[in-house]
Design a protein around this motif. Sequence first.
Motif, PDB file in Angstrom:
ATOM      1  N   VAL A 109      11.905  -3.147 -16.183  1.00 45.90           N
ATOM      2  CA  VAL A 109      11.162  -3.758 -15.093  1.00 45.90           C
ATOM      3  C   VAL A 109      12.182  -4.281 -14.101  1.00 45.90           C
ATOM      4  CG1 VAL A 109       9.620  -5.616 -14.401  1.00 45.90           C
ATOM      5  CG2 VAL A 109       9.198  -4.391 -16.527  1.00 45.90           C
ATOM      6  N   LEU A 110      12.119  -3.791 -12.861  1.00 51.46           N
ATOM      7  CA  LEU A 110      12.993  -4.295 -11.802  1.00 51.46           C
ATOM      8  C   LEU A 110      12.256  -5.390 -11.052  1.00 51.46           C
ATOM      9  CD1 LEU A 110      15.130  -2.377  -9.218  1.00 51.46           C
ATOM     10  CD2 LEU A 110      13.464  -4.072  -8.442  1.00 51.46           C
ATOM     11  N   GLN A 111      12.908  -6.518 -10.893  1.00 49.29           N
ATOM     12  CA  GLN A 111      12.364  -7.576 -10.048  1.00 49.29           C
ATOM     13  C   GLN A 111      13.423  -8.000  -9.056  1.00 49.29           C
ATOM     14  OE1 GLN A 111       9.431 -10.757 -11.105  1.00 49.29           O
ATOM     15  NE2 GLN A 111      11.248 -12.044 -11.081  1.00 49.29           N
ATOM     16  N   ALA A 112      13.065  -7.937  -7.778  1.00 47.23           N
ATOM     17  CA  ALA A 112      13.975  -8.343  -6.711  1.00 47.23           C
ATOM     18  C   ALA A 112      13.425  -9.590  -6.032  1.00 47.23           C
ATOM     19  CB  ALA A 112      14.137  -7.223  -5.696  1.00 47.23           C
ATOM     20  N   SER A 113      14.271 -10.594  -5.886  1.00 51.45           N
ATOM     21  CA  SER A 113      13.960 -11.768  -5.083  1.00 51.45           C
ATOM     22  C   SER A 113      14.558 -11.530  -3.706  1.00 51.45           C
ATOM     23  CB  SER A 113      14.549 -13.024  -5.726  1.00 51.45           C
ATOM     24  OG  SER A 113      14.405 -14.144  -4.882  1.00 51.45           O
ATOM     25  N   VAL A 114      13.722 -11.085  -2.792  1.00 44.73           N
ATOM     26  CA  VAL A 114      14.182 -10.599  -1.486  1.00 44.73           C
ATOM     27  C   VAL A 114      14.058 -11.704  -0.450  1.00 44.73           C
ATOM     28  CG1 VAL A 114      13.773  -8.912   0.337  1.00 44.73           C
ATOM     29  CG2 VAL A 114      13.520  -8.239  -2.058  1.00 44.73           C
ATOM     30  N   THR A 115      15.121 -11.942   0.294  1.00 50.51           N
ATOM     31  CA  THR A 115      15.091 -12.917   1.386  1.00 50.51           C
ATOM     32  C   THR A 115      15.864 -12.351   2.576  1.00 50.51           C
ATOM     33  OG1 THR A 115      17.098 -14.008   0.568  1.00 50.51           O
ATOM     34  CG2 THR A 115      14.990 -14.904  -0.170  1.00 50.51           C
ATOM     35  N   ARG A 169      33.461  -6.647  -1.173  1.00 48.23           N
ATOM     36  CA  ARG A 169      33.340  -7.524  -2.329  1.00 48.23           C
ATOM     37  C   ARG A 169      33.173  -8.979  -1.929  1.00 48.23           C
ATOM     38  NH1 ARG A 169      33.762  -5.097  -6.976  1.00 48.23           N
ATOM     39  NH2 ARG A 169      34.598  -2.994  -7.064  1.00 48.23           N
ATOM     40  N   ASP A 170      33.417  -9.291  -0.663  1.00 43.64           N
ATOM     41  CA  ASP A 170      33.176 -10.643  -0.193  1.00 43.64           C
ATOM     42  C   ASP A 170      31.803 -10.779   0.445  1.00 43.64           C
ATOM     43  OD1 ASP A 170      35.691 -11.468  -1.033  1.00 43.64           O
ATOM     44  OD2 ASP A 170      36.629 -10.876   0.853  1.00 43.64           O
ATOM     45  N   ALA A 171      30.969  -9.736   0.317  1.00 46.09           N
ATOM     46  CA  ALA A 171      29.648  -9.768   0.924  1.00 46.09           C
ATOM     47  C   ALA A 171      28.801 -10.877   0.319  1.00 46.09           C
ATOM     48  CB  ALA A 171      28.954  -8.428   0.731  1.00 46.09           C
ATOM     49  N   LYS A 172      27.994 -11.481   1.164  1.00 46.07           N
ATOM     50  CA  LYS A 172      27.103 -12.542   0.715  1.00 46.07           C
ATOM     51  C   LYS A 172      25.775 -11.945   0.285  1.00 46.07           C
ATOM     52  CE  LYS A 172      24.834 -16.776   2.236  1.00 46.07           C
ATOM     53  NZ  LYS A 172      24.638 -17.712   3.368  1.00 46.07           N
ATOM     54  N   PRO A 173      25.356 -12.159  -0.957  1.00 46.83           N
ATOM     55  CA  PRO A 173      24.070 -11.594  -1.388  1.00 46.83           C
ATOM     56  C   PRO A 173      22.907 -12.171  -0.576  1.00 46.83           C
ATOM     57  CG  PRO A 173      25.382 -12.302  -3.270  1.00 46.83           C
ATOM     58  CD  PRO A 173      26.040 -12.850  -2.042  1.00 46.83           C
ATOM     59  N   ALA A 174      22.014 -11.288  -0.168  1.00 54.55           N
ATOM     60  CA  ALA A 174      20.783 -11.729   0.480  1.00 54.55           C
ATOM     61  C   ALA A 174      19.634 -11.707  -0.505  1.00 54.55           C
ATOM     62  CB  ALA A 174      20.472 -10.837   1.678  1.00 54.55           C
ATOM     63  N   SER A 175      19.698 -10.799  -1.476  1.00 59.22           N
ATOM     64  CA  SER A 175      18.617 -10.633  -2.438  1.00 59.22           C
ATOM     65  C   SER A 175      19.216 -10.416  -3.825  1.00 59.22           C
ATOM     66  CB  SER A 175      17.738  -9.434  -2.073  1.00 59.22           C
ATOM     67  OG  SER A 175      17.205  -9.587  -0.767  1.00 59.22           O
ATOM     68  N   SER A 176      18.573 -11.029  -4.837  1.00 59.53           N
ATOM     69  CA  SER A 176      19.014 -10.815  -6.211  1.00 59.53           C
ATOM     70  C   SER A 176      18.053  -9.859  -6.900  1.00 59.53           C
ATOM     71  CB  SER A 176      19.069 -12.141  -6.981  1.00 59.53           C
ATOM     72  OG  SER A 176      17.773 -12.692  -7.149  1.00 59.53           O
ATOM     73  N   VAL A 177      18.609  -9.025  -7.792  1.00 54.72           N
ATOM     74  CA  VAL A 177      17.824  -8.021  -8.505  1.00 54.72           C
ATOM     75  C   VAL A 177      18.138  -8.153  -9.988  1.00 54.72           C
ATOM     76  CG1 VAL A 177      17.368  -5.567  -8.838  1.00 54.72           C
ATOM     77  CG2 VAL A 177      17.861  -6.443  -6.541  1.00 54.72           C
ATOM     78  N   GLY A 190       9.775 -14.470   5.541  1.00 50.54           N
ATOM     79  CA  GLY A 190      10.697 -13.326   5.489  1.00 50.54           C
ATOM     80  C   GLY A 190      11.218 -13.033   4.101  1.00 50.54           C
ATOM     81  N   ALA A 191      10.402 -13.344   3.091  1.00 50.77           N
ATOM     82  CA  ALA A 191      10.820 -13.171   1.700  1.00 50.77           C
ATOM     83  C   ALA A 191       9.731 -12.435   0.925  1.00 50.77           C
ATOM     84  CB  ALA A 191      11.108 -14.520   1.057  1.00 50.77           C
ATOM     85  N   ALA A 192      10.068 -11.996  -0.289  1.00 47.26           N
ATOM     86  CA  ALA A 192       9.099 -11.322  -1.149  1.00 47.26           C
ATOM     87  C   ALA A 192       9.660 -11.228  -2.555  1.00 47.26           C
ATOM     88  CB  ALA A 192       8.775  -9.922  -0.629  1.00 47.26           C
ATOM     89  N   ILE A 193       8.748 -11.183  -3.531  1.00 52.90           N
ATOM     90  CA  ILE A 193       9.102 -10.816  -4.898  1.00 52.90           C
ATOM     91  C   ILE A 193       8.625  -9.381  -5.098  1.00 52.90           C
ATOM     92  CG2 ILE A 193       8.779 -11.293  -7.347  1.00 52.90           C
ATOM     93  CD1 ILE A 193      10.370 -13.436  -5.938  1.00 52.90           C
TER      94      ILE A 193
END
Length: 496
Positions: free
Chosen positions: A412-418, A394-402, A452-455
């Motif tokens: 519609v799923l959209q992920a902001s991947v980094t 639960r203390d994990a740092k998010p790398a990508s938001s969905v 190193g990112a993508a939508i």
Amino acid sequence: MTRSLFAAVLVATTAIFPLAAARAGQAPGMVSQPDVPVSHRDRVYAAEQFSNTVSVTDPADNRLLGVIRLGDPQPGNLSPLYRGQVLVHGMGFSPDHKTLAVVSIGTNAVSFIDTATNTVKHTTYVGRAPHEAFYTPDGREVWVTVRGEDYVAVLDGKTFEETGRIKTPAGPGMQIFSPDGKYGYICSSFNPETLVVSVADHQVVGRVKQASPFCPNIAATPDGKQVWFTLKDVGKTQVFDARPPFDLIKTLDTGPITNHVNFAATAGGTFAYVTIGGLNEVKVFRTDTFEPVATVPVGNLPHGVWPSGDGSRVYVGLENADALAAIDTSTNRVVATVPIGQAPQAIAYVPNAVPDGDGTANLQPLGTAGDTAHLALGAVGEGGAAGADGAGGRDAKPASSVTLFSQGLTQVLQASVTGLEPKTGYVLALSDRPDGKGKLEPLTAFTTNPAGAAIVNTVGPIRQIVQGPAKDDRRYLTIASGTADQPGEPVQLQLP
């Protein structure tokens, strides 16, 4: 006359002489023009691509007034008889502040909306996949970048009919004009070159090399000295001289998924506000020294950005939070967050958009456009690794938001991947185990950009199977290396 007295006189006279405040001393107008204090006559508009709406917000109290529905969500917009718009995305406004020009990418449309009545007064259809539209400063023309082709469509500012085309390299991304109306600046989303075009005769008079091919946004400073454009694929922002010979001045490393840029002219100087989608931040720079002066956390995937008519605020559309964030430019802190429609893209702050009345005619409630779910993915081995129960800590740092945008039974799923390797193939998948090591069911494959990112987008009844208590049919969002046919090891896991 004192500034406060001048402001009071200005507010009192704009209803009688609306053109006196037609363009404030903020972008896209000239800095020499008077500021327009924030009032209930102003509006903040956002183009929302998954609900196919335009949200309308009163900035005086940061309150959503309602939405203008330009189309339906899925599956209604899949019908062969469908007449609405799809992928409502780009936005500009007329110099007299009476008309919005709203671009819908999926239906190749520019909808012209009356700001007083919130109704569409005309729709012009242009070429494949238009991206942005904006009026020339004299209001005579509307230039529309047709990103799916190789030209800018020029429309008559009164009849809205196409009158000509300006040839460009393939994939023109956006255009904006010098505050004096002499030049149009057209960046490219497919080729590493920005064009400078004479507005008077539509001739190319300059070329500026882009550090990468993918420019989604461009803006001119209100003093007419600089043009800034963003490069989404490499996470950079470049600045060039707005006047001949249009020399490149500066390249800034701004961050993954660098989206839009705009300016606030204040007593302390003129500042550039750049939305950094992959970091969920807005970075603020001086335009004289290019010194970074602030980093403002705003929320998931900041996209469009626009100043108020007096530069006291900057509004930011949060694509994966379905919200507007209002930044106080004196403190560079978020002072309000307003819920709006799904996946806001371009936004526009229009001073004195509604000179008379309450301006709420023909607006509709947010409704299902406000129905979303939010998830996050954490990196394996860096806080996102499996804990004792197999799930990320639960203390994990998010790398990508969905974000899951409701379309009825599907989303519609959209992920902001980094945080991934640049220019590398990955798979967004469902796993039957929270550690991602079980059976993988690929949703979509993607390749990261040089940062190193993508939508990443996909559609399905995903929320029903990735949320709630663990059960036999529960699945977990996972990003794995490899391809859809041959997924490899998981690199990011769904956080609880």
